[in-house]
Scaffold this motif. Structure first.
Motif, PDB file in Angstrom:
ATOM      1  N   TYR A  32       0.819  -1.207   0.000  1.00  0.00           N
ATOM      2  CA  TYR A  32       0.000   0.000   0.000  1.00  0.00           C
ATOM      3  C   TYR A  32       0.852   1.257   0.000  1.00  0.00           C
ATOM      4  CZ  TYR A  32      -4.237  -2.656   0.954  1.00  0.00           C
ATOM      5  OH  TYR A  32      -5.301  -3.511   0.857  1.00  0.00           O
ATOM      6  N   MET A  34       0.912   4.862   1.443  1.00  0.00           N
ATOM      7  CA  MET A  34       0.327   5.530   2.604  1.00  0.00           C
ATOM      8  C   MET A  34       0.425   7.036   2.413  1.00  0.00           C
ATOM      9  SD  MET A  34      -0.580   2.923   4.279  1.00  0.00           S
ATOM     10  CE  MET A  34      -1.150   3.763   5.763  1.00  0.00           C
ATOM     11  N   ALA A  96      -4.783   5.152   2.738  1.00  0.00           N
ATOM     12  CA  ALA A  96      -4.056   4.051   2.109  1.00  0.00           C
ATOM     13  C   ALA A  96      -4.711   3.681   0.788  1.00  0.00           C
ATOM     14  CB  ALA A  96      -4.041   2.827   3.033  1.00  0.00           C
TER      15      ALA A  96
END
Length: 122
Positions: A32, A34, A96
């Motif tokens: 992911y 962020m 995210a």
């Protein structure tokens, strides 16, 4: 589904520092990107910065003062804020998105934390 929990906000004097944390649920945190955004009263949500697995990006207003980092083992991202100014006041959100590229607009993010208040006094 990813759940994000921010912490670390508070009241600080101008010139001071704060470190915000964002803890994510899930087992693929490293995949992911962020992001951190902030929203001041009466203003639009603003991009602060983001970190992917290999790069970072910052908003112009925080470059040189804020630093984003992450620990993929701890499922945590941090926003280190130095030389804080009263105009940095706002609610800070962690976000995210499952992507390898750094994203800089809020519509690109799929998951959001509840936000943490940062207040910088002059």
């Amino acid at each position: 589904q990813v759940q994000l929990v921010e912490s670390g906000g508070g009241l600080v004097q101008a010139g001071g520092s704060l470190r915000l944390s964002c803890v994510a649920s899930g087992r693929t945190f490293s995949s992911y990107t962020m992001g951190w955004f902030r929203q001041a009263p009466g203003k639009k949500r603003e991009f602060v910065g983001a970190v992917s697995w290999r790069s970072t990006s910052y908003g112009d207003s925080v470059k040189g003062r804020f630093t984003i980092s992450r620990d993929n083992v701890k499922n945590t991202a941090w926003l280190q804020m130095n030389s804080l100014k009263p105009e940095d006041t706002g609610v800070y959100f962690c976000a995210a998105v499952l992507h390898s590229r750094v994203m800089t607009t809020e519509r690109e993010y799929d998951y959001w934390g509840q936000g943490t208040q940062v207040t910088v006094s002059s």
